[in-house]
Design an enzyme around this catalytic site. Sequence first.
Site, PDB file in Angstrom:
ATOM      1  CE  LYS A 181      -3.064   2.707   2.866  1.00  0.00           C
ATOM      2  NZ  LYS A 181      -3.806   2.828   4.130  1.00  0.00           N
ATOM      3  N   GLY A 231      -8.627   8.939  10.206  1.00  0.00           N
ATOM      4  CA  GLY A 231      -8.967   9.058  11.623  1.00  0.00           C
ATOM      5  C   GLY A 231     -10.082  10.033  11.942  1.00  0.00           C
ATOM      6  CB  ALA A 279      -8.736   7.283   5.099  1.00  0.00           C
ATOM      7  N   GLY A 280     -11.457   7.440   6.827  1.00  0.00           N
ATOM      8  CA  GLY A 280     -12.630   8.279   7.084  1.00  0.00           C
ATOM      9  C   GLY A 280     -13.907   7.519   7.356  1.00  0.00           C
ATOM     10  CG  ASN A 297      -6.521   1.155  11.728  1.00  0.00           C
ATOM     11  OD1 ASN A 297      -6.821   0.744  12.837  1.00  0.00           O
ATOM     12  ND2 ASN A 297      -5.265   1.300  11.402  1.00  0.00           N
ATOM     13  CB  THR A 298      -9.645   5.443  13.169  1.00  0.00           C
ATOM     14  OG1 THR A 298      -8.378   5.741  12.608  1.00  0.00           O
ATOM     15  CG2 THR A 298      -9.874   6.299  14.406  1.00  0.00           C
TER      16      THR A 298
END
Lengths: 260, 66
Positions: free
Chosen positions: A97, A158, A184-185, A206-207
């Site tokens: 990645k 995040g 993301a997001g 992830n977050t």
Amino acid sequence: MENDILVIGEVEIKNRLIVGTGKFSSYDLIPEIIEKAKIDMVTVAIRRARDGIQKPLIDYIPKDTKILVNTSGARNAEEALKIAKIGRELTGSDLIKIEIIPDTKYLMPDNREVIKACELLANEGFKPFPYMMPDLVSAKEMVKAGAVCIMPLGAPIGTNKGLVAKYFIEMLRNEIDLPIIVDAGIGKPSHAAEAMELGVDAVLVNTAIATAKDPVNITIAFSKAVEAGRLGYLAGLPSEKILAEASSPIDEYLLGFLRK
Amino acid sequence: MKIKLNGSEIEVNDNISVLELMKTKNFDSTKYVAIVNEDVIPKSKISEVILKEGDEVEIITMMGGG
């Protein structure tokens, strides 16, 4: 659905929810999440080892799980290549990645360097997964440079803001003939379903998982949302209309009976 | 002789290989990668690469990331 298998860079990814391993309060959660939500691919970063005594992250990842190393920490294409070479030694895999982030406030990826990195890494035999700002012109350049998929951000890393970049991701979906992973997001399962309903091929979270009160159950929820969104997309979503349209039109008999 | 391991100076035996250094420091060579003076050492070569005075060795592993 049974034959709906995602293949990226010749690798089969059985669950369209890819999970990032950062920010967990304990690595002990990772094998449980992978097992219970049937996660097939996770992302990891690389760093200097503290000592040889502490159990390394790889010990928490079940053997048959696919590991996608990211190049976080890289500020340009050359640095991304250095990290990719280390990653390949660690995993034995060519999948990488590409993450090139010079901005520390909003963590915006540098599309220009990401395009360069795709070419540099593809020439070294890597299969680049470029994390990028959703921009059609850049995405086309990444495809030309040897990317095996495109990873547009939904919102900055995040932030849990969801598909802030929805319109631009749709543009990529319509014009790019490679798998698209929204990365993301994504802050809650409904965001993941919304992304999949657009017709993207996978999402990376992830977050929202690592910082949830119950990371295991939220991963299961995300996985179900991804599956639901995918199924909805494949089934064909109806178009939106401005005026209302009755589900049960009244026939002439009933109208006459009522109005007599 | 003296080498640098992860930024700290340490004393090791002369003619030590990268594999021996990793064993001495409890790094399982299947789970960590060594970089010597900025060269990534392929796993197949770690027993062949012999360290010399002043070499800078970094031991790298996976950590959580998105």
